[in-house]
Design a protein around this motif. Structure first.
Motif, mmCIF file in Angstrom:
data_model
loop_
_atom_site.group_PDB
_atom_site.id
_atom_site.type_symbol
_atom_site.label_atom_id
_atom_site.label_comp_id
_atom_site.label_asym_id
_atom_site.label_seq_id
_atom_site.Cartn_x
_atom_site.Cartn_y
_atom_site.Cartn_z
ATOM 1 N N ARG A 290 34.522 40.156 82.749
ATOM 2 C CA ARG A 290 35.315 40.371 83.963
ATOM 3 C C ARG A 290 34.434 40.895 85.094
ATOM 4 O O ARG A 290 34.577 40.489 86.250
ATOM 5 C CB ARG A 290 36.458 41.343 83.679
ATOM 6 C CG ARG A 290 37.415 41.501 84.853
ATOM 7 C CD ARG A 290 38.547 42.473 84.528
ATOM 8 N NE ARG A 290 39.443 41.939 83.511
ATOM 9 C CZ ARG A 290 40.431 41.105 83.755
ATOM 10 N NH1 ARG A 290 40.637 40.664 85.002
ATOM 11 N NH2 ARG A 290 41.218 40.696 82.777
ATOM 12 N N GLU A 291 33.534 41.797 84.768
ATOM 13 C CA GLU A 291 32.632 42.358 85.769
ATOM 14 C C GLU A 291 31.793 41.257 86.428
ATOM 15 O O GLU A 291 31.598 41.261 87.650
ATOM 16 C CB GLU A 291 31.725 43.390 85.108
ATOM 17 C CG GLU A 291 30.692 44.024 86.022
ATOM 18 C CD GLU A 291 29.802 44.991 85.263
ATOM 19 O OE1 GLU A 291 28.694 44.582 84.856
ATOM 20 O OE2 GLU A 291 30.228 46.136 85.048
ATOM 21 N N ALA A 292 31.300 40.315 85.639
ATOM 22 C CA ALA A 292 30.488 39.223 86.185
ATOM 23 C C ALA A 292 31.323 38.343 87.119
ATOM 24 O O ALA A 292 30.860 37.941 88.196
ATOM 25 C CB ALA A 292 29.904 38.387 85.053
ATOM 26 N N VAL A 293 32.553 38.036 86.699
ATOM 27 C CA VAL A 293 33.423 37.205 87.538
ATOM 28 C C VAL A 293 33.749 37.924 88.842
ATOM 29 O O VAL A 293 33.717 37.328 89.930
ATOM 30 C CB VAL A 293 34.709 36.832 86.767
ATOM 31 C CG1 VAL A 293 35.713 36.152 87.686
ATOM 32 C CG2 VAL A 293 34.362 35.921 85.591
ATOM 33 N N GLU A 294 34.051 39.210 88.774
ATOM 34 C CA GLU A 294 34.377 39.962 89.983
ATOM 35 C C GLU A 294 33.171 40.046 90.926
ATOM 36 O O GLU A 294 33.332 39.949 92.156
ATOM 37 C CB GLU A 294 34.858 41.367 89.605
ATOM 38 C CG GLU A 294 36.229 41.361 88.940
ATOM 39 C CD GLU A 294 36.654 42.719 88.420
ATOM 40 O OE1 GLU A 294 35.792 43.635 88.404
ATOM 41 O OE2 GLU A 294 37.823 42.873 88.019
ATOM 42 N N ALA A 295 31.979 40.189 90.366
ATOM 43 C CA ALA A 295 30.785 40.228 91.211
ATOM 44 C C ALA A 295 30.587 38.898 91.930
ATOM 45 O O ALA A 295 30.352 38.853 93.148
ATOM 46 C CB ALA A 295 29.557 40.572 90.370
ATOM 47 N N ALA A 296 30.707 37.798 91.188
ATOM 48 C CA ALA A 296 30.527 36.483 91.800
ATOM 49 C C ALA A 296 31.608 36.220 92.849
ATOM 50 O O ALA A 296 31.334 35.630 93.906
ATOM 51 C CB ALA A 296 30.549 35.400 90.727
ATOM 52 N N ALA A 297 32.839 36.659 92.576
ATOM 53 C CA ALA A 297 33.918 36.480 93.548
ATOM 54 C C ALA A 297 33.603 37.211 94.845
ATOM 55 O O ALA A 297 33.845 36.680 95.944
ATOM 56 C CB ALA A 297 35.240 36.975 92.959
ATOM 57 N N SER A 298 33.054 38.412 94.742
ATOM 58 C CA SER A 298 32.712 39.164 95.954
ATOM 59 C C SER A 298 31.583 38.488 96.722
ATOM 60 O O SER A 298 31.595 38.454 97.964
ATOM 61 C CB SER A 298 32.338 40.608 95.602
ATOM 62 O OG SER A 298 31.102 40.667 94.915
ATOM 63 N N TYR A 299 30.602 37.924 96.002
ATOM 64 C CA TYR A 299 29.505 37.219 96.676
ATOM 65 C C TYR A 299 30.038 36.018 97.449
ATOM 66 O O TYR A 299 29.634 35.772 98.597
ATOM 67 C CB TYR A 299 28.467 36.746 95.660
ATOM 68 C CG TYR A 299 27.811 37.841 94.846
ATOM 69 C CD1 TYR A 299 27.646 39.124 95.355
ATOM 70 C CD2 TYR A 299 27.346 37.587 93.550
ATOM 71 C CE1 TYR A 299 27.037 40.115 94.599
ATOM 72 C CE2 TYR A 299 26.745 38.574 92.797
ATOM 73 C CZ TYR A 299 26.593 39.840 93.317
ATOM 74 O OH TYR A 299 26.002 40.812 92.571
ATOM 75 N N LEU A 300 30.927 35.256 96.834
ATOM 76 C CA LEU A 300 31.468 34.071 97.497
ATOM 77 C C LEU A 300 32.349 34.463 98.675
ATOM 78 O O LEU A 300 32.309 33.836 99.741
ATOM 79 C CB LEU A 300 32.254 33.226 96.495
ATOM 80 C CG LEU A 300 31.424 32.552 95.395
ATOM 81 C CD1 LEU A 300 32.338 31.894 94.367
ATOM 82 C CD2 LEU A 300 30.467 31.514 95.987
ATOM 83 N N SER A 301 33.151 35.506 98.508
ATOM 84 C CA SER A 301 33.992 35.971 99.601
ATOM 85 C C SER A 301 33.154 36.430 100.785
ATOM 86 O O SER A 301 33.446 36.082 101.945
ATOM 87 C CB SER A 301 34.893 37.115 99.114
ATOM 88 O OG SER A 301 35.717 37.589 100.144
ATOM 89 N N ASP A 302 32.100 37.189 100.515
ATOM 90 C CA ASP A 302 31.215 37.653 101.585
ATOM 91 C C ASP A 302 30.556 36.490 102.317
ATOM 92 O O ASP A 302 30.236 36.597 103.513
ATOM 93 C CB ASP A 302 30.131 38.572 101.016
ATOM 94 C CG ASP A 302 30.682 39.910 100.530
ATOM 95 O OD1 ASP A 302 31.842 40.229 100.870
ATOM 96 O OD2 ASP A 302 29.959 40.612 99.804
ATOM 97 N N ALA A 303 30.356 35.370 101.606
ATOM 98 C CA ALA A 303 29.714 34.203 102.212
ATOM 99 C C ALA A 303 30.702 33.311 102.960
ATOM 100 O O ALA A 303 30.299 32.276 103.499
ATOM 101 C CB ALA A 303 29.004 33.399 101.132
ATOM 102 N N GLY A 304 31.986 33.680 102.973
ATOM 103 C CA GLY A 304 32.952 32.931 103.753
ATOM 104 C C GLY A 304 33.866 32.020 102.973
ATOM 105 O O GLY A 304 34.699 31.319 103.563
ATOM 106 N N TYR A 305 33.758 32.002 101.636
ATOM 107 C CA TYR A 305 34.694 31.231 100.823
ATOM 108 C C TYR A 305 36.052 31.935 100.802
ATOM 109 O O TYR A 305 36.129 33.175 100.866
ATOM 110 C CB TYR A 305 34.179 31.089 99.396
ATOM 111 C CG TYR A 305 33.036 30.106 99.237
ATOM 112 C CD1 TYR A 305 33.268 28.811 98.781
ATOM 113 C CD2 TYR A 305 31.722 30.471 99.519
ATOM 114 C CE1 TYR A 305 32.220 27.905 98.620
ATOM 115 C CE2 TYR A 305 30.669 29.582 99.373
ATOM 116 C CZ TYR A 305 30.926 28.296 98.915
ATOM 117 O OH TYR A 305 29.883 27.404 98.766
#
Length: 479
Positions: A290-305
Motif C-alpha cells: 500500500r505504501e508503494a502505491v500511495e507513493a506512486a499516486a502522489s508522484y503522478l498527482s504532483d506531475a499533473g495526472y
C-alpha cells in the motif's frame, strides 16, 4: 554502487541508451562493452546464479562485427553493442533452449525467436540465457532442475521472483543492461519489482513471438496469454527495447502480431485520469505494498495526472476463476507427461493449482472462452474512463524462495499476492512495473496498467514515478 546511470562508472553500470550512443560514436568499442559485461558476469554470477549459459564467444564475435561495421560507416541500430540476457524458454539460434529441464538440455535452437531477432536487428547482443523455474511450471521462484536457484541480489533470503527471475537479477546486478523474459501472470513484473528494475508486459499481439516447444502450437490460453517483454534498469531503456521489439513490419512466424503505432497523441480535454486500486479484489494488502502505491499516486498527482482511488478493478474474481480453470484444463491434457519432465518436486505448484481450480469439461471450457471476452470488454470500458490503473505488482513484501510450492498455505499466499498480475494478463492489457524506492533493504514497486496498445501511456507515467523515486540499480549482490 546503487543507481548507476548514463555514463557514470565502468561500462557495466551504463544505461543501454548510453552504451549504444557511445558505440555508434566510436567512443567505446562494442567488444569492450561485451568484455566488461562478461567480466561482471564472472564476478557476480557465482553469487546470484542468474545467467545459465554464458555466450562469451558468440557475443564477442557479434561485437567485433559491429565494430567493423562502424568503421565502414554502416548504420548500427538504436541498441548498437548493448548486451542482453534471454530467458531459458526463448530461443537463441545455435544455443540450447532448455526451459531449465534436463529433458531439453540438448535442444539446440535452429534460429532466434522473433523477439531475439528483433533485438539483434537493433544492434543488441545476446550475452547469455537467464534462469527460470523448470518449464515455467515449477513455481514463481526461479529454481530450475537444470541450473538450480537464482538468488535475489538484495537479500538471498527472499526470492528474486519469476518466472523471468534470472533476467531480473542479471539486469539488477549489471550483468546486462537489458533482459528478455515473458509474462503470463506476472513473470516479468514480479522479478522487476523484487529486483528493483523496470519491466514491461506488452499488449497481447504487440510483439511477434513463438512459444512452441517443438513444432506444434500450444492450446488457446497458451497462445493468447503469454507475452514476451523486456526488463531494464531505467524506463528510458525499457522504452528503447519496446521500440525495437515492436519493430517495423510483420513476422510470418506470428500472424497474431498487430502493427499498431507505438504512440499516439493524447486528445485535448484535461489531464490523463489514473484509477488507483491498492487492494484488488478486497482480499487484503500488506502496508508495504500500500505504501508503494500511495507513493506512486502522489508522484503522478504532483506531475499533473488526475489521480482517483476507485473501489476495485473490473470482474476481479471472475477473471481469476476463469484464468485458473482454463489454464489448468489445458495443463491437464498433457499433465502425466509434463509431470515426468519437471523433475523432483517440480510438480507441486501445478498440482496445488489444479486442486484449487480443477480442470473442466469441454462445454464449461467453451463457456469460459466467452467469459474471457466479457472480462476484456469490461476492462476496455473501465480503461476508457480511466486510461491508466495504478496498483501493486505483489500485495506483500518479497517472500521466501519456493513458498508457493511448499504447502497449500504458501501456495495461496503467493497466488493471491500476485492477483492483479493474473487478472491483467487474462484481460490482455499492457502494464509497466517500476520501482518506487526502498524499504527495509528491499526494493518496492508498483505497476501501471493501460489500454490495449497504449504501452506509451504506461511508460510515460512510469517515467514520472522513476524521476521522483530514483533509479536504485545496478547493485553488488548482498548475502
Amino acid at each position: 554502487m546503487n543507481g548507476g546511470s548514463g555514463t557514470d562508472g565502468p561500462l557495466w553500470q551504463w544505461e543501454a541508451g548510453a552504451i549504444a550512443r557511445a558505440v555508434r560514436a566510436g567512443e567505446v568499442s562494442a567488444v569492450e562493452v561485451v568484455d566488461r559485461h562478461l567480466e561482471r558476469i564472472a564476478v557476480v554470477n557465482p553469487q546470484v546464479n542468474a545467467v545459465t549459459q554464458v555466450l562469451a564467444d558468440t557475443a564477442r564475435a557479434r561485437a567485433a562485427e559491429i565494430d567493423r561495421r562502424r568503421a565502414a560507416g554502416a548504420d548500427l541500430g538504436p541498441l548498437a553493442g548493448v548486451p542482453f540476457t534471454v530467458k531459458e524458454n526463448i530461443a537463441i539460434g545455435g544455443v540450447p533452449t532448455t526451459h531449465g529441464a534436463r529433458w531439453f538440455r540438448d535442444a539446440t535452437a535452429r534460429a532466434d525467436a522473433p523477439p531475439v531477432a528483433r533485438l539483434r536487428a537493433a544492434g543488441a547482443i545476446p550475452i547469455g540465457h537467464g534462469n527460470m523455474p523448470t518449464l515455467t511450471l515449477a513455481g514463481m521462484h526461479s529454481r530450475s532442475e537444470l541450473f538450480g536457484d537464482t538468488a535475489n541480489p538484495w537479500d538471498a533470503r527472499v526470492t528474486p521472483g519469476g518466472t523471468s527471475g534470472g533476467d531480473g537479477a542479471a539486469v539488477a546486478t549489471g550483468m546486462a543492461p537489458l533482459g528478455l523474459g515473458n509474462d503470463s501472470g506476472g513473470s516479468v513484473r514480479i522479478p522487476a519489482a523484487f529486483c528493483g528494475v523496470a519491466g514491461l508486459k506488452p499488449t497481447e499481439g504487440r510483439f511477434p513471438a513463438d512459444h512452441r516447444i517443438g513444432t506444434e502450437d500450444p492450446p488457446l490460453c497458451a497462445q493468447t496469454i503469454p507475452v514476451d517483454g523486456p526488463l531494464a534498469r531505467t524506463v528510458g531503456d525499457l522504452w528503447a527495447a519496446f521500440e525495437a521489439l515492436a519493430g517495423p513490419g510483420a513476422d510470418p512466424r506470428d500472424p497474431r502480431a498487430v502493427p499498431v503505432p507505438l504512440e499516439r497523441p493524447e486528445p485535448a480535454g484535461g489531464p490523463v485520469r489514473v484509477a488507483v486500486v491498492a487492494d484488488p479484489g478486497g482480499r487484503g494488502v500488506h502496508p508495504w505494498a500500500r505504501e508503494a502505491v500511495e507513493a506512486a499516486a502522489s508522484y503522478l498527482s504532483d506531475a499533473g495526472y488526475a489521480v482517483t482511488e476507485v473501489p476495485d478493478v473490473p470482474m476481479h474474481d471472475e477473471a481469476l476463476e476463469a484464468y485458473g480453470r482454463m489454464i489448468m484444463t489445458e495443463f491437464g491434457m498433457t499433465w502425466p507427461a509434463v509431470r515426468r519432465i519437471l523433475g523432483e518436486g517440480g510438480h507441486r505448484y501445478i498440482e496445488m493449482s489444479m486442486a484449487r481450480t480443477p480442470p473442466v469439461d469441454l462445454p464449461e471450457y467453451l463457456r469460459l472462452t466467452g467469459v474471457r471476452l466479457t472480462v476484456r470488454r469490461a476492462w476496455a470500458g473501465f480503461l476508457a474512463e480511466y486510461p491508466l490503473l495504478l496498483g501493486p505488482v505483489f500485495t506483500r513484501p518479497p517472500v521466501e524462495p519456493g513458498l508457493e510450492s511448499r504447502d497449500e498455505e504458501g501456495h495461496r499466499t503467493v497466488t493471491e499476492a500476485m492477483r492483479l498480475c493474473t487478472v491483467t494478463s487474462f484481460a490482455g492489457v499492457p502494464a509497466v512495473a517500476v520501482p518506487t524506492g526502498m524499504r527495509d533493504g528491499l526494493p518496492q514497486g508498483v505497476q501501471i496498467v493501460g489500454r490495449a496498445f497504449r504501452e506509451d501511456q504506461c511508460l510515460t507515467a512510469a517515467a514520472v514515478v522513476e524521476q521522483r523515486a530514483g533509479v536504485i540499480t545496478p547493485i553488488d549482490p548482498r548475502p
